[in-house]
Motif scaffolding. Structure first.
Motif, PDB file in Angstrom:
ATOM      1  N   GLU A 142       6.013 -12.736   1.570  1.00  0.00           N
ATOM      2  CA  GLU A 142       5.766 -11.922   2.768  1.00  0.00           C
ATOM      3  C   GLU A 142       6.070 -10.447   2.512  1.00  0.00           C
ATOM      4  N   GLN A 146       3.345  -7.473   2.850  1.00  0.00           N
ATOM      5  CA  GLN A 146       3.587  -6.345   3.742  1.00  0.00           C
ATOM      6  C   GLN A 146       3.463  -5.012   2.994  1.00  0.00           C
ATOM      7  N   LYS A 149      -0.154  -4.153   2.542  1.00  0.00           N
ATOM      8  CA  LYS A 149      -0.723  -3.648   3.801  1.00  0.00           C
ATOM      9  C   LYS A 149      -0.302  -2.191   4.035  1.00  0.00           C
ATOM     10  N   ASN A 150       0.986  -1.914   3.815  1.00  0.00           N
ATOM     11  CA  ASN A 150       1.507  -0.562   4.035  1.00  0.00           C
ATOM     12  C   ASN A 150       0.838   0.454   3.112  1.00  0.00           C
TER      13      ASN A 150
END
Length: 154
Positions: A142, A146, A149-150
């Protein structure tokens, strides 16, 4: 020195790229000499390889703790690190061992047993952190998703 590797084929390696682990690594005590390899074709990956110079099949995926746990700060008695030579902020290198199972969502790092390297002396060891909240299997899937995505948003 020419070394054979499972993932990267034969590599010509300068002697100053060899890191000596006096006691080997946990589970691989007989292998003392390693180098760190990066897949230059995969610039997005944060994973490198701790490759044995003695056993081509022995390549351990490793990652910088900063990528998965920014506040990572293992506690260990100074005596354990003495064989590495004087450690400073400039020469201290820390890696976590990555376990990548067939189900990538179960990818973990070992927070309990980091690899510590003195970049100046080219000596390393694997320690057991005294921190009670550090676990052997810390899921990073995860976290890595993340971060991807950032980076896409920035």
């Amino acid at each position: 020195m020419l070394i054979k590797t499972r993932c990267f084929g034969e590599i010509n390696l300068d002697d100053d790229k060899i890191i000596t682990f006096q006691n080997g690594l946990m589970g691989f005590e007989n292998y003392k000499n390693y180098t760190i390899l990066y897949n230059i074709e995969d610039t997005k990956s944060k994973i490198s390889w701790l490759q044995s110079t003695e056993e081509p099949e022995l390549a351990i995926p490793i990652i910088s703790p900063a990528v998965v746990k920014e506040d990572y700060n293992p506690t260990v008695e100074d005596e354990v690190l003495k064989p590495l030579g004087e450690l400073t902020d400039e020469n201290l290198v820390v890696f976590l061992v990555v376990t990548v199972p067939s189900d990538l969502e179960k990818t973990t790092v070992n927070l309990k047993a980091p690899i510590i390297i003195n970049a100046d002396t080219k000596k390393g060891c694997q320690i057991i952190a005294e921190n009670s909240d550090y676990v052997v299997k810390y899921n990073i899937y995860e976290i890595m998703q993340q971060r991807k995505k950032n980076k896409g948003v920035e």
